[in-house]
Design a protein around this motif. Structure first.
Motif, PDB file in Angstrom:
ATOM      1  N   ILE A 211      43.313  82.215 109.734  1.00  0.00           N
ATOM      2  CA  ILE A 211      42.882  82.168 110.932  1.00  0.00           C
ATOM      3  C   ILE A 211      41.952  81.485 111.666  1.00  0.00           C
ATOM      4  O   ILE A 211      42.671  81.002 112.659  1.00  0.00           O
ATOM      5  CB  ILE A 211      43.508  84.016 111.504  1.00  0.00           C
ATOM      6  CG1 ILE A 211      44.952  84.069 111.094  1.00  0.00           C
ATOM      7  CG2 ILE A 211      43.891  82.936 112.966  1.00  0.00           C
ATOM      8  CD1 ILE A 211      45.908  83.705 110.725  1.00  0.00           C
ATOM      9  N   LYS A 212      41.251  82.389 111.608  1.00  0.00           N
ATOM     10  CA  LYS A 212      39.528  81.512 112.084  1.00  0.00           C
ATOM     11  C   LYS A 212      38.534  81.099 111.303  1.00  0.00           C
ATOM     12  O   LYS A 212      38.388  82.785 110.823  1.00  0.00           O
ATOM     13  CB  LYS A 212      39.510  82.279 113.652  1.00  0.00           C
ATOM     14  CG  LYS A 212      38.788  81.616 114.676  1.00  0.00           C
ATOM     15  CD  LYS A 212      38.551  82.785 115.893  1.00  0.00           C
ATOM     16  CE  LYS A 212      37.481  82.110 117.111  1.00  0.00           C
ATOM     17  NZ  LYS A 212      37.408  82.769 117.536  1.00  0.00           N
TER      18      LYS A 212
ATOM     19  N   ALA B 129      34.564  84.740 109.719  1.00  0.00           N
ATOM     20  CA  ALA B 129      36.098  84.932 109.707  1.00  0.00           C
ATOM     21  C   ALA B 129      37.434  85.521 110.081  1.00  0.00           C
ATOM     22  O   ALA B 129      36.246  87.043 109.769  1.00  0.00           O
ATOM     23  CB  ALA B 129      36.223  84.568 108.300  1.00  0.00           C
ATOM     24  N   THR B 130      38.242  85.382 110.481  1.00  0.00           N
ATOM     25  CA  THR B 130      40.172  85.820 110.784  1.00  0.00           C
ATOM     26  C   THR B 130      40.288  85.492 109.487  1.00  0.00           C
ATOM     27  O   THR B 130      40.476  84.555 109.108  1.00  0.00           O
ATOM     28  CB  THR B 130      39.804  85.884 112.058  1.00  0.00           C
ATOM     29  OG1 THR B 130      38.652  85.985 113.060  1.00  0.00           O
ATOM     30  CG2 THR B 130      40.640  86.941 112.589  1.00  0.00           C
ATOM     31  N   VAL B 131      41.338  86.647 109.204  1.00  0.00           N
ATOM     32  CA  VAL B 131      41.432  86.383 108.017  1.00  0.00           C
ATOM     33  C   VAL B 131      43.051  87.485 107.701  1.00  0.00           C
ATOM     34  O   VAL B 131      42.826  88.457 108.469  1.00  0.00           O
ATOM     35  CB  VAL B 131      41.242  87.061 106.410  1.00  0.00           C
ATOM     36  CG1 VAL B 131      40.517  85.479 106.029  1.00  0.00           C
ATOM     37  CG2 VAL B 131      40.234  87.909 106.159  1.00  0.00           C
ATOM     38  N   ASP B 132      44.163  87.057 107.942  1.00  0.00           N
ATOM     39  CA  ASP B 132      46.011  88.226 107.649  1.00  0.00           C
ATOM     40  C   ASP B 132      46.071  88.168 106.939  1.00  0.00           C
ATOM     41  O   ASP B 132      45.790  86.964 105.989  1.00  0.00           O
ATOM     42  CB  ASP B 132      46.428  87.268 108.532  1.00  0.00           C
ATOM     43  CG  ASP B 132      47.444  88.368 109.287  1.00  0.00           C
ATOM     44  OD1 ASP B 132      47.011  89.263 109.017  1.00  0.00           O
ATOM     45  OD2 ASP B 132      48.337  87.411 110.067  1.00  0.00           O
ATOM     46  N   CYS B 133      46.085  89.070 105.640  1.00  0.00           N
ATOM     47  CA  CYS B 133      46.072  89.394 104.311  1.00  0.00           C
ATOM     48  C   CYS B 133      47.381  90.672 104.667  1.00  0.00           C
ATOM     49  O   CYS B 133      47.766  91.484 105.160  1.00  0.00           O
ATOM     50  CB  CYS B 133      45.188  90.148 103.998  1.00  0.00           C
ATOM     51  SG  CYS B 133      43.684  89.402 103.965  1.00  0.00           S
ATOM     52  N   GLN B 134      48.329  90.349 103.737  1.00  0.00           N
ATOM     53  CA  GLN B 134      49.918  91.218 103.129  1.00  0.00           C
ATOM     54  C   GLN B 134      49.121  91.950 102.214  1.00  0.00           C
ATOM     55  O   GLN B 134      48.640  91.417 101.030  1.00  0.00           O
ATOM     56  CB  GLN B 134      51.070  90.035 102.907  1.00  0.00           C
ATOM     57  CG  GLN B 134      51.672  90.652 102.088  1.00  0.00           C
ATOM     58  CD  GLN B 134      52.880  89.682 101.865  1.00  0.00           C
ATOM     59  OE1 GLN B 134      52.827  88.893 101.550  1.00  0.00           O
ATOM     60  NE2 GLN B 134      54.000  89.786 102.030  1.00  0.00           N
ATOM     61  N   VAL B 135      49.838  93.085 102.106  1.00  0.00           N
ATOM     62  CA  VAL B 135      49.242  94.495 102.026  1.00  0.00           C
ATOM     63  C   VAL B 135      50.554  95.422 100.636  1.00  0.00           C
ATOM     64  O   VAL B 135      51.465  94.807 101.921  1.00  0.00           O
ATOM     65  CB  VAL B 135      48.742  95.579 102.789  1.00  0.00           C
ATOM     66  CG1 VAL B 135      48.557  96.751 102.143  1.00  0.00           C
ATOM     67  CG2 VAL B 135      47.796  95.292 104.167  1.00  0.00           C
TER      68      VAL B 135
ATOM     69  N   GLU C  98      37.017  80.655 104.254  1.00  0.00           N
ATOM     70  CA  GLU C  98      37.922  81.102 102.333  1.00  0.00           C
ATOM     71  C   GLU C  98      36.931  82.001 101.519  1.00  0.00           C
ATOM     72  O   GLU C  98      37.678  82.690 100.833  1.00  0.00           O
ATOM     73  CB  GLU C  98      37.379  79.919 101.491  1.00  0.00           C
ATOM     74  CG  GLU C  98      37.925  79.712  99.900  1.00  0.00           C
ATOM     75  CD  GLU C  98      38.269  78.376  99.234  1.00  0.00           C
ATOM     76  OE1 GLU C  98      39.020  78.326  98.517  1.00  0.00           O
ATOM     77  OE2 GLU C  98      37.084  77.307  98.991  1.00  0.00           O
ATOM     78  N   ALA C  99      35.452  81.991 101.640  1.00  0.00           N
ATOM     79  CA  ALA C  99      34.986  82.887 100.933  1.00  0.00           C
ATOM     80  C   ALA C  99      35.336  84.624 101.299  1.00  0.00           C
ATOM     81  O   ALA C  99      35.237  85.442 100.746  1.00  0.00           O
ATOM     82  CB  ALA C  99      33.324  82.836 101.370  1.00  0.00           C
ATOM     83  N   THR C 100      35.650  84.540 103.350  1.00  0.00           N
ATOM     84  CA  THR C 100      35.936  85.970 102.762  1.00  0.00           C
ATOM     85  C   THR C 100      37.648  86.225 102.547  1.00  0.00           C
ATOM     86  O   THR C 100      37.548  87.689 102.453  1.00  0.00           O
ATOM     87  CB  THR C 100      36.449  86.185 105.026  1.00  0.00           C
ATOM     88  OG1 THR C 100      35.141  85.400 105.101  1.00  0.00           O
ATOM     89  CG2 THR C 100      37.160  87.545 105.222  1.00  0.00           C
TER      90      THR C 100
ATOM     91  N   LYS D 202      44.716  92.166 109.340  1.00  0.00           N
ATOM     92  CA  LYS D 202      44.171  90.954 110.214  1.00  0.00           C
ATOM     93  C   LYS D 202      42.811  91.739 109.884  1.00  0.00           C
ATOM     94  O   LYS D 202      42.882  93.218 110.867  1.00  0.00           O
ATOM     95  CB  LYS D 202      44.799  90.941 111.298  1.00  0.00           C
ATOM     96  CG  LYS D 202      43.915  89.544 111.573  1.00  0.00           C
ATOM     97  CD  LYS D 202      44.059  88.834 113.366  1.00  0.00           C
ATOM     98  CE  LYS D 202      45.994  88.414 113.194  1.00  0.00           C
ATOM     99  NZ  LYS D 202      46.014  87.795 114.608  1.00  0.00           N
ATOM    100  N   PHE D 203      41.662  91.022 109.353  1.00  0.00           N
ATOM    101  CA  PHE D 203      40.395  91.571 109.266  1.00  0.00           C
ATOM    102  C   PHE D 203      39.959  90.782 109.889  1.00  0.00           C
ATOM    103  O   PHE D 203      40.241  89.657 109.481  1.00  0.00           O
ATOM    104  CB  PHE D 203      39.782  91.724 107.232  1.00  0.00           C
ATOM    105  CG  PHE D 203      40.653  92.557 106.869  1.00  0.00           C
ATOM    106  CD1 PHE D 203      40.265  93.436 107.238  1.00  0.00           C
ATOM    107  CD2 PHE D 203      42.026  92.481 106.229  1.00  0.00           C
ATOM    108  CE1 PHE D 203      41.282  94.338 106.235  1.00  0.00           C
ATOM    109  CE2 PHE D 203      43.031  93.442 105.697  1.00  0.00           C
ATOM    110  CZ  PHE D 203      42.356  94.693 105.528  1.00  0.00           C
ATOM    111  N   THR D 204      38.625  90.693 110.519  1.00  0.00           N
ATOM    112  CA  THR D 204      37.407  89.641 110.857  1.00  0.00           C
ATOM    113  C   THR D 204      35.670  90.446 110.005  1.00  0.00           C
ATOM    114  O   THR D 204      35.815  91.018 109.871  1.00  0.00           O
ATOM    115  CB  THR D 204      37.413  89.456 112.342  1.00  0.00           C
ATOM    116  OG1 THR D 204      38.562  89.146 112.954  1.00  0.00           O
ATOM    117  CG2 THR D 204      35.436  89.557 112.774  1.00  0.00           C
TER     118      THR D 204
END
Length: 125
Positions: free
Chosen positions: A78-79, A60-66, A89-91, A116-118
Motif C-alpha cells: 500500500i505504501k 512499508a505498509t502491506v494489506d494481507c489476506q488471511v 516487496e521485501a516486507t 494491514k501491517f506496517t
C-alpha cells in the motif's frame, strides 16, 4: 538475529483488520502471493539490496489476506517510504513466508479477511 527482530515486529507491528480487500490498489502496486514467497530467504543479514547499498532506513505498509489457518495468502504493498527501494516487496514477501495471525484474530477478521501491517526497516551495518 534480523529474523527474530522481523518476527517480533510482525507480532507487535502496527496493524489494522478489515473484511474487504484494499479499497483501492494503487496503480502499479506490488502484489505478492504465498507462491512468490516460497523461494524468498531472509537470513540474518537480509536488507533490501538497493537500500542496503545506499545505507538508508525505510518502511512499508502491506494489506494481507488471511486464511482460516492464520496464514497470509497474498499481500498488496500500500505504501513504501522511500519509494523504489525494495522495502515494500521485501516486507510483503517476508510477511507471506514468516508471519501468522493469532486464531482469535482470524475469528474476528474472518477467513479471507484482510489485515494491514506496517514494518519499519532500520539499516545497521
Amino acid at each position: 538475529m534480523f529474523i527474530a527482530v522481523m518476527m517480533a515486529a510482525t507480532l507487535m507491528g502496527t496493524e489494522e483488520a478489515s473484511a474487504s480487500p484494499p479499497a483501492e490498489i494503487p496503480v502499479g502496486a506490488t502484489v505478492c502471493t504465498r507462491a512468490d514467497a516460497q523461494n524468498f530467504v531472509m537470513d540474518a543479514g537480509y536488507y533490501p539490496p538497493k537500500a542496503k547499498r545506499l545505507e538508508i532506513n525505510g518502511s512499508a505498509t502491506v494489506d494481507c489476506q488471511v486464511d482460516a489457518n492464520g496464514e497470509l495468502s497474498r499481500c498488496v504493498v500500500i505504501k513504501e517510504t522511500p519509494p523504489d527501494m525494495g522495502f515494500g516487496e521485501a516486507t510483503a514477501l517476508a510477511f507471506l513466508k514468516y508471519a501468522r495471525v493469532k486464531p482469535e484474530e482470524v475469528e474476528q477478521i474472518g477467513a479471507g479477511g484482510w489485515k494491514k501491517f506496517t514494518f519499519r526497516w532500520k539499516y545497521a551495518d
